[in-house]
Scaffold this active site. Structure first.
Site, PDB file in Angstrom:
ATOM      1  CB  CYS A  55      -0.898   0.005   1.186  1.00 48.85           C
ATOM      2  SG  CYS A  55      -0.048   0.048   2.963  1.00 48.85           S
ATOM      3  CB  CYS A 117       0.594 -12.231  -8.927  1.00 49.26           C
ATOM      4  SG  CYS A 117       0.746 -11.408  -7.547  1.00 49.26           S
ATOM      5  N   GLY A 270       3.873   9.021  13.661  1.00 48.51           N
ATOM      6  CA  GLY A 270       4.060   8.201  12.532  1.00 48.51           C
ATOM      7  C   GLY A 270       2.826   6.905  12.684  1.00 48.51           C
ATOM      8  CG  ASP A 370      16.779  -2.974  16.009  1.00 47.58           C
ATOM      9  OD1 ASP A 370      17.126  -3.952  16.857  1.00 47.58           O
ATOM     10  OD2 ASP A 370      16.331  -2.919  15.093  1.00 47.58           O
ATOM     11  CG  LEU A 414      11.133  12.836  23.963  1.00 46.34           C
ATOM     12  CD1 LEU A 414      11.854  13.407  25.064  1.00 46.34           C
ATOM     13  CD2 LEU A 414      11.191  11.511  23.557  1.00 46.34           C
ATOM     14  N   GLY A1098      -0.599 -25.994 -16.317  1.00 48.26           N
ATOM     15  CA  GLY A1098      -1.536 -25.110 -16.812  1.00 48.26           C
ATOM     16  C   GLY A1098      -1.368 -24.701 -18.316  1.00 48.26           C
ATOM     17  CD  GLU A1277       3.884 -27.683  -8.782  1.00 45.53           C
ATOM     18  OE1 GLU A1277       3.366 -28.092  -7.623  1.00 45.53           O
ATOM     19  OE2 GLU A1277       3.725 -28.289  -9.760  1.00 45.53           O
TER      20      GLU A1277
END
Length: 1346
Positions: A55, A117, A270, A370, A414, A1098, A1277
């Protein structure tokens, strides 16, 4: 919080157009607003938590502090619509369109074959577009960083990066491009090498055909917003929703007053922490205070002592600020800044770094943060402010533990963060280890700082903090205190490790699991820090001679330890793709064998490709949400939906009692009746006017359960309880018992974890009831529309001919959309019939992962008998797969597993047995490779074990036992291994395997803490279903009077390019260009009784049907063409119409013969084989378990490829998906059977930085297969298993480490080879010193189900 007050107007721009929202709801995200309100459906919904990048959009805003416009990418699913006041949003539709003008980014990603796709493509486009708005000629590092937050499940990323690389300024690409050869080839600079292969192509697209990037043509920042930003209105904006009020003050003073008035209201910037918590954990805040318009919170000040960074600065801005400061100051002052920068490079993805604020990151105090451990050891100060005034507070362990005495007061905020410079003789380092290198939450991270007494190696001050090692950040204060005054030497190291393990203690049941691994990282990180400081001291002694300072005072770092100091670099892949060019005599108009771009590629790139949930809202449409079981095995005592039905907007609750026909099969119910068999079992469904209303209602449905024993989750438990879904499948040849008597033997176990499909488009369906004759139109994301049609028919008890299923395109399937969509389609259809209204059902990612199941986890036991020369005489394998609670495809998976277990090896005496276990987990189902990737891992592990016992190399054992001549498989099907041997030899040659094997051994001799591994694996993959009826196919071809052609066939477009290939076939047969042809959709009304698009078959079977239809039409046209040979196609069609010749034909292919007699253990179950080989080289960090993929070479037998670009894309995509299965994709279940890993945060599919640094794929030239269409082969596959070459390269490196440490080389093979498994397998003094747990004394956080 309902409020009668009037809301202010929300003003922002989307794609250059002004949007004024007068009654905006603060709970609405930008993604929902774009899709539902503005009908801009190019921006996709895939995870809803900012973890996949589907998105992604660009937000532009004027920065008053810097007086310039900032463009940054964000994930729209986390952006509250109210936060966009005064901003400009650009979506993929605003970048370019096929109807107006394509942007170069869109053109290049499509024409570089970077879309399959297409569901992730708009997000990829927007990440690249934003990068180019900021850096029109980016570096490759910037490109990789920009795409780090975008996931793709189809392509394997290589072509996406290739498209982006065309914009880069210092491309490291091949300098011999366009010459048909490459410097990466063995002897690539030697014209004798590739020059002779004149029919081999290495170009999949022509870069010189791309339109140039012209930055002057971009959308301008709206002048109105510029004026608003330069003269900001200071008044407070308020937006009232049904439940939530959003308040956005214009000044700091107003914000502080509001915070005093609403002390419980969180500050929001955010929304990267608050958003997911509100979505997934049900957190609710009636008032939200936005700090977005407070410029004081983004001010940065440089002082002589340090840096003051505004709490409102985004993490991306912090990264830029720190990088600038590091470039300005001497190294000794920037130790803390460098450590922060190191973590910021891998923290989340670019979009999250653009959104998340430094203040929000600190205040959230996530245990896995982190940055906080480094800020804590770096003596950071928090500058707090309230109406009462300002104060300072240290960011220390007491603050991070959330102690009331060291926390913000409710009315405080803050304002800024002060990070002091480091000093001479002070050293700061950062460490982290996560499931994968980038965009993954750390398992453990650490910040470490030491101040040494000048001129000596004595510790004057020491500070160590760990994230991930507890519920909050842990500071090892006591240990540090006790080490002060000690010299920085080996004795101190030993004592420090002992103290740290005592102080940083994790209980065995700790949330997140991996407890022993985490304990090991606690001391491994400190050892790395120890080495880093020693290295720095050596440098100081060398370059800054101070009286009394002598490098000999410090312990020497052995040469073999030096590589432990280097982190693996983050790089994008380079590589070559080779394929056979078309015959020089082939007509230029004939597209077969050419790298034609995916038919929908450009539409994917512009967001104009319509997926199931992009279909506009129907009149009176309702939204459906499923209610699932929270118990693993229980009786349903009662379902009380009365409270839910009273809620506004709720129309009905659908239960099994509402089903007019059959409720699925006896052992596979659509909706539970009386009993639930797993957590995630569908019980009922709510239909409401909106998605939000339906989701609110499911919380109010009260279900009473009574638990039933036994509850079975693991394969071991199933074996103990004799709980199986179907009878044992068995194949045998030779005399196994007799053979075992004369040879050496190994008996071992293999565990292979399951895998989530993680198709980017979750399961979704739209059911539209017609006004008459009980007709239904169903738009569904499925690989098998006929199965959906039949299931809906039996569920509603109406004839199949009243139900039409439509599939335009599917956003990824991989087997997960073969059987399951029928369940969702049928339940939605019951809702549509009962209410008489259209029903839309779209699964959230969490529900999709919980309900649908995935690849079967496997437990295998093997016994192998062999000679000391490596010849395998006997092999006995017994497999158990975890099928879950219902049969689904488990019986067929077991059969395919057993049929394919022998892989490429001829072993005279074999016994293969397989069983599917019934457990109380969601039913597992079809998945790309269908048992082959799990089963063959046992076979290859057996080869590796034999090699270790014989003291030979695994590739020698593989070679010795491979099929050599025309032979019969274990099920008596004859085949020739000639192509298999060609693939193997070609792979050895193209990868320079033998010389690299020697280089790996040389590297391993010189390095103790880093090890390289290399492996090559062969593959014999059988294509198709083991039944003739599943190989039939039909097509319908219409020629219209203007000469245009409409092709319809029974295959579904999943991203594998089947529609593109079908038009290539039709174009060749009818001898007209593809531009005159069209495929609209797959529909059960045009081609009935279709077979699932699966089993790699297919394009084969549908291609034959399309070919047949075209040949019928051409035969009808023959007399007309003979009569007027100089006429045009249009002339001939017009004449045919005049002569009443039918211009429509049904094509049919009866299918390849395939059968298997399990009683006799013989048959011809597969029409043909695909052969291949892959070689991978990796490097592991023995201290952390991290690994880096250095190079992969794949040789794949594609026959005569219909479309080499699409086929290479399939090989690359399946290889990377397989690599994920074997390395990072780990499903975690609670002891109660609840799936923990239900989204991209917890479940890690490969990202763009997980791809091998060098990635070469070659389609084997001149490989004929007369059986198939134009001698092509299905490759959907087969590449999956080749990902195991990475797994075996990792085990090769681990074995090298174990040999050096004098530990037994054989170890239980366990997939995936996660950092945890690698680290703990590389046993050393640090793994020896950690405390071990007795598993019988506590309940673990998660259980292994294989």
């Amino acid at each position: 919080m309902p409020c009668p007050s009037k809301s202010d107007d929300l003003v922002f721009f989307v794609n250059g157009r002004k949007v004024i929202e007068r009654n905006v709801d603060p709970e609405v995200t930008l993604l929902t607003f774009l899709r539902k309100n503005l009908r801009l459906t190019g921006t996709k919904y895939a995870c809803g938590r900012g973890g996949c990048g589907a998105c992604t959009v660009m937000v532009s805003k004027y920065d008053p502090v810097l007086a310039k416009i900032r463009h940054f990418s964000v994930t729209a699913c986390l952006v509250p619509i109210c936060s966009l006041y005064g901003n400009a949003v650009t979506t993929v539709e605003g970048v370019g369109s096929i109807n107006t003008r394509l942007h170069p980014v869109q053109e290049r990603i499509a024409k570089s074959h970077g879309t399959q796709c297409g569901f992730c493509t708009p997000g990829m486009v927007m990440s690249m577009y934003t990068l180019l708005r900021n850096h029109p000629q980016p570096s490759e590092e910037q490109l990789t960083e920009a795409l780090g937050g975008n996931l793709c499940r189809c392509t394997g990323y290589r072509p996406i990066l290739a498209s982006g690389r065309t914009f880069c300024v210092e491309s490291n690409g091949c300098q011999q491009r366009g010459t048909g050869k490459c410097c990466l080839d063995p002897g690539g600079n030697d014209s004798s090498s590739v020059g002779r292969e004149s029919d081999i192509c290495t170009e999949l697209f022509a870069e010189d055909e791309f339109q140039p990037l012209d930055p002057t043509q971009e959308l301008i920042f709206p002048p109105e917003l510029l004026r608003m930003a330069e003269k900001p209105e200071k008044q407070t904006l308020t937006f009232h929703g049904e439940r939530v009020t959003w308040i956005s003050p214009g000044t700091l003073k107003d914000l502080l007053e509001l915070k005093a008035k609403h002390p419980e209201a969180p500050l929001i910037l955010g929304n990267t922490s608050l958003g997911p918590a509100m979505k997934s954990q049900g957190h609710f805040h009636p008032i939200l205070l936005s700090a977005a318009r407070i410029s004081e919170l983004s001010v940065v000040s440089k002082t002589s002592e340090g840096l003051i960074i505004g709490a409102g600065c985004s993490l991306a801005q912090v990264k830029d600020i720190l990088a600038e400061r590091v470039s300005e100051l001497p190294e000794e002052k920037t130790q803390t800044y460098r450590a922060l920068l190191k973590q910021l490079k891998s923290l989340a993805g670019q979009q999250i770094r653009n959104m998340a604020s430094l203040g929000g990151h600190i205040i959230s105090r996530h245990c896995y943060s982190d940055l906080n451990p480094i800020l804590a050891v770096g003596n950071t100060t928090l500058n707090l402010i309230s109406v009462e005034g300002a104060r300072q507070m240290p960011l220390n362990e007491r603050f991070l533990a959330g102690l009331a005495s060291a926390d913000l007061k409710p009315e405080e905020i803050l304002e800024s963060v002060y990070v002091p410079h480091s000093h001479a003789w002070e050293f700061v380092s950062a460490f982290r280890q996560a499931q994968c290198q980038q965009n993954a939450l750390a398992d453990v991270n650490a910040g470490m700082r030491v101040l040494l007494k000048e001129g000596t190696g004595t510790i004057e001050d020491l500070s160590i903090s760990y994230g991930g090692a507890g519920a909050v950040m842990v500071s090892a204060q006591k240990s540090c205190q006790r080490l002060i005054g000690r010299p920085w030497d080996e004795l101190m190291l030993e004592e420090a490790c002992r103290l740290l393990l005592e102080e940083v203690s994790l209980p065995g049941w700790a949330p997140g699991g991996k407890v022993e691994f985490k304990r090991t990282l606690v001391v491994s990180f400190f050892f790395k820090f120890y080495l880093e400081v020693l290295q720095e001291l050596k440098k100081l002694a060398k370059f800054m001679p101070v009286s009394g300072l002598d490098s000999h005072h410090y312990p020497e770092i052995p040469d073999g330890f030096l590589s432990a100091l280097e982190d693996f670099p983050i790089t994008g892949p380079q590589g070559v793709q080779r394929y056979q060019s078309v015959d020089s005599h082939q007509s230029l108009q004939d597209p077969v064998g050419r790298p034609i771009v995916h038919l929908s590629g450009l539409k994917h790139a512009t967001g104009e490709a319509i997926f199931c949930d992009d279909i506009p809202t129907m009149d009176r449409e309702l939204f459906m949400v499923l209610v699932t079981s929270t118990r693993a095995h229980a009786k349903i005592i009662s379902i009380d939906s009365s409270e839910a039905l009273e809620l506004p907007g709720v129309v009905d609750v659908i239960t099994a009692e509402d089903i007019p026909g059959t409720n699925g099969a006896e052992d596979d119910k659509l909706m539970a009746v009386d009993e639930v068999l797993c957590v995630g079992h569908i019980i009922c469904a709510v239909v409401a006017e909106t998605n939000v209303q339906a989701k609110s209602a499911i919380e109010k449905i009260k279900i009473t359960y009574e638990d039933i024993e036994p509850v079975i989750f693991t394969i071991n438990d199933a074996i103990k309880h004799n709980s199986f879904l179907c009878p044992e499948k068995k194949l045998e040849q030779g005399n196994i018992e007799e053979a075992f008597e004369k040879v050496d033997q190994i008996v071992e176990e293999v565990h292979v974890g399951g895998q989530e499909h993680f198709y980017m488009e979750t399961q979704r369906v739209l059911v539209i009831p017609k006004a008459e004759d009980k007709e239904l139109d169903i738009y569904v994301s499925t690989q098998d529309p006929s199965h959906v049609q039949k299931t809906v028919s039996s569920t509603l008890s109406i004839p199949i001919n009243r139900i039409t299923c439509h599939v335009k395109r599917v956003g990824g399937g991989f087997g997960g959309k073969v059987g399951r969509p029928a369940v969702f389609g049928a339940i939605a259809a019951v809702g549509a019939i009962k209410t008489g209204r259209p029903i839309r059902l779209v699964l959230d990612r969490e529900d999709d992962m919980l309900i649908t199941g995935g690849r079967h986890p496997l437990f295998g036991k093997y016994k192998v008998g062999f000679m000391n020369n490596g010849r395998i005489k006997a092999l006995d394998i017994e497999c158990f797969i975890n099928g879950g609670c219902m049969l689904d495809d488990s019986e067929q998976v077991t059969e395919f597993l057993i049929l394919k277990l022998e892989n490429a090896y001829k072993i005279r005496n074999l016994r293969f047995r397989g069983r599917a276990c019934m457990t109380n987990l969601p039913s597992n189902t079809a998945f790309r490779g269908f048992g082959f990737p799990q089963g063959t891992l046992i076979t290859e592990s057996c080869i590796t074990a034999v090699a270790a016992k014989c003291g030979l190399l695994p590739e020698k054992i593989r070679e010795k036992n491979m099929y050599k001549t025309v032979d019969k498989t274990i099920y008596k099907q004859a085949f020739s291994p000639e192509t298999l041997i060609r693939c193997w030899n070609e792979c050895l040659d193209k990868s320079s395997f033998h010389s690299r094997r020697m280089q790996v051994e040389e590297f391993n001799k010189k390095n103790y803490w880093k090890k390289k591994g290399i492996a090559i694996v062969p593959m014999k993959f059988s294509v198709g279903f083991a039944a003739t009826s599943y190989h039939q196919a039909a097509a319908l071809v219409h020629i219209y009077t203007d000469g245009s052609v409409l092709v319809t066939h029974g295959g579904n477009e999943l991203g594998q390019g089947i529609h593109t290939k079908m038009l290539q076939v039709a174009s060749r047969e009818l001898k007209i260009p593809m531009s005159s042809m069209h495929i609209c959709e797959t529909s059960t009304a045009t081609v009935p009784n279709t077979i699932a698009t699966a089993a790699s078959i297919g394009s084969d079977v549908n291609g034959r049907a399309v070919q047949n239809a075209c040949q019928i039409l051409l035969k009808r046209l023959e007399p007309i063409i003979k009569k007027n040979p100089e006429g045009t196609w249009e002339d001939w069609i017009e004449a045919a119409f005049e002569q009443r010749i039918s211009l429509s034909a049904t094509g049919y292919f009866r299918g390849y013969k395939a059968f298997m007699d399990w009683e006799k253990g013989e048959g011809d179950p597969f029409p043909y084989y695909v052969y291949g080989a892959a070689c991978s080289e990796i490097e592991i960090d023995c201290l952390t378990g991290a690994h880096k993929k250095i190079r992969t070479d794949i040789i794949m037998d594609a026959g005569c490829s219909l479309n080499p670009a699409i086929d290479i894309g399939q090989v690359e995509g399946s290889f990377i998906q397989g690599m994920g299965l074997y390395t990072t994709e780990e499903l975690k279940y609670s002891p109660e059977g609840v799936l923990y890993s239900r989204g991209p945060d917890e479940y890690k599919i490969p990202t763009i930085t997980d791809i091998p640094e060098e990635f070469n794929v070659s389609l084997l030239p001149s490989s004929q297969t007369p059986l198939t269409i134009y001698s092509s082969k299905g490759l959907g596959e087969s590449g999956m298993f080749l990902g195991s070459s990475v797994f075996f390269a990792i085990t090769d490196a681990v074995a090298a480490a174990r040999r050096e440490r004098d530990i037994a080389e054989d170890f239980t093979v366990k997939s995936p080879a996660t950092p945890e498994w690698i680290r703990m397998a590389c046993a050393d003094r640090f793994t020896e010193m950690i405390p071990r747990d007795d598993l019988r004394t506590f309940k673990p956080w998660s259980i292994p189900i294989a």
